[in-house]
Design a protein around this motif. Structure first.
Motif: not given
Lengths: 283, 179
Positions: A52-73
């Motif tokens: 694979p050349v590019v990172c795969p798009p995130m799952n809904p769970i991964e998106q939620q979690y990364s969004g939560m981490l970003a707001t916390m940061e």
């Protein structure tokens, strides 16, 4: 490590690591006058993969979690220089409006770039960068899409071909019979050279085969006394990220670059099963 | 934030289960075998020392990936001799407006570096290990797998400038009086 001819000792040691569990037939068909039941043609096949050349798009769970981490940061972080400047600007504008500060006398305001200009240049740079990125999804859904090396950038692709010489037209990995005097790995390098031409730079991983498949020829085409073929698979990886397409050799009717799910549907059941045992999934 | 594919690892552990002994078990077993049995060398050729160097601009990603590589190697029964961090390389990059010396953009970047050293990797397991490593490679991270050279371990030491200065002074004065 030197690529020696596969001796019986090495066969024994790598047969431990083969997941198919089939014992390699030790009576090989080189200069033997055995009866036909013992003669199997040895075939080397190359599993040409494009990682694979590019990172795969995130799952809904991964998106939620990364969004939560970003707001916390963001909440826990200190203000950056730019944010402090924006606030200072606001306060200064308010004071200007109320007439308490004289514009000309304030030396702080002789900055070369205002805040708005800085933000504009940053967004411009971001847009320029985004324009240079590869397109993620190819909108055209024709059959020809499968032939392109640059489809499905976030998945790994495997090359399957239809060889011209065999009567039964089936999708298989590129293969060719082993000739005495060369190692199996050299056979596979020859396969890749013949099938894909010199334009495709490929790196082989290891001198030992990673998979095995045995099949009997139908009685009509049992030639030279071989009752069947034993196919040894070698894995190799396409190097580089060139945009131009690969030229294929004359022996090939058709070719496709398939993802692992598509392989299961396109190839024969037993063949797909032995291939799936050594392919590392990209999910 | 990138999450690594642990599903890949579990499938690979299933495939090599019969040879994945933990390193402590390996060491305890060797103690009770006489040394002459291994005198002719290993059955399968082995890479003596292999460095897997992980480099990237994003610190958290590089750290987590290096840890994952280390754990993968341990789970596959590969002997991990050492794993260390090298100080980051700092880059100050300035882009200028064309044909002038006015600075258009100014960046401070750091390239972080982690290395995992593997000892006696059997050549049969090497391709599998490398594939697993590559399958879990995150964006923006570069790995380099090379055999260990003495310069790589020399690089880790901080040079003692005072000592070097004194040695230089000694050289200038004509070398040590007693050889």
């Amino acid at each position: 490590m030197a690529a020696g001819i596969i001796s019986s000792r090495n066969l024994a040691s790598f047969s431990r690591f083969l997941t198919s569990g089939t014992k390699i037939n030790t009576c090989r068909s080189i200069n033997t006058n055995n009866n036909n039941s013992c003669r199997w043609q040895i075939v080397g096949a190359a599993c040409v993969t494009r990682p694979p050349v590019v990172c795969p798009p995130m799952n809904p769970i991964e998106q939620q979690y990364s969004g939560m981490l970003a707001t916390m940061e963001k909440e826990l972080s200190l203000k950056s220089d730019h944010e402090i400047r924006v606030e200072k600007d606001k306060i200064y504008k308010k004071l200007l409006m109320s007439g308490e500060v004289d514009d000309a006398a304030d030396l702080d305001r002789t900055s070369t770039q205002t805040v708005a200009e800085f933000e504009d240049t940053c967004t411009q740079e971001l847009n320029d960068f985004n324009a240079t990125l590869l397109p993620m999804h190819d909108r055209s859904e024709t059959n020809d899409v499968r032939k392109r090396l640059h489809r499905c950038l976030e998945r790994s692709l495997v090359l399957v071909v239809k060889h011209k010489l065999i009567d039964v037209q089936e999708w298989t990995l590129p293969h060719t019979p082993w000739t005495p005097g060369e190692t199996l790995r050299q056979t596979c390098e020859r396969v890749v050279g013949d099938v894909c031409g010199e334009s495709l730079k490929v790196k082989f991983l290891g001198n030992a085969p990673c998979g095995f498949y045995k099949y009997k020829y139908p009685k009509t085409i049992r030639k030279d006394g071989y009752i069947g073929a034993k196919v040894f698979f070698y894995k190799c990886v396409v190097l580089g990220n060139k945009q131009e397409e690969v030229e294929f050799g004359a022996d090939i009717d058709d070719h496709q670059w398939l993802t692992h799910d598509e392989l299961k549907h396109t190839l024969k059941q037993s063949y797909a099963k032995s291939i799936s045992q050594f392919l590392i999934s990209d999910r | 934030m990138t999450l690594f594919r642990t599903g890949v690892l579990r499938r690979c552990v299933g495939a090599v289960k019969h040879c994945s002994l933990s390193t402590t078990a390996l060491r305890s077993r060797v103690q009770f075998e006489p040394p002459y049995l291994d005198a002719s060398g290993p059955e399968i050729p082995e890479y003596p020392q292999l460095n897997v160097q992980v480099k990237g601009y994003d610190f958290t990603v590089v750290e987590h990936y290096a840890k994952w590589v280390h754990n993968t190697a341990l789970n596959m029964g590969i002997d991990v001799e050492d794993s260390w961090a090298t100080p980051c390389e700092k880059y100050h990059i300035q882009t200028f407006k064309p044909k002038s010396s006015t600075v258009e953009a100014d960046y401070h970047l750091q390239v972080y570096d982690r290395t995992v050293q593997l000892a006696d990797l059997p050549s049969v397991e090497a391709p599998l290990f490398l594939e697993v490593i590559q399958a879990g490679l995150p964006t923006g991270v570069e790995i380099s797998v090379h055999s260990h050279q003495p310069e790589h371990s020399q690089m880790r030491y901080i040079p003692d400038l005072e000592l070097k200065e004194l040695q230089q002074q000694l050289q200038d004065l004509g070398g040590p009086s007693r050889k």
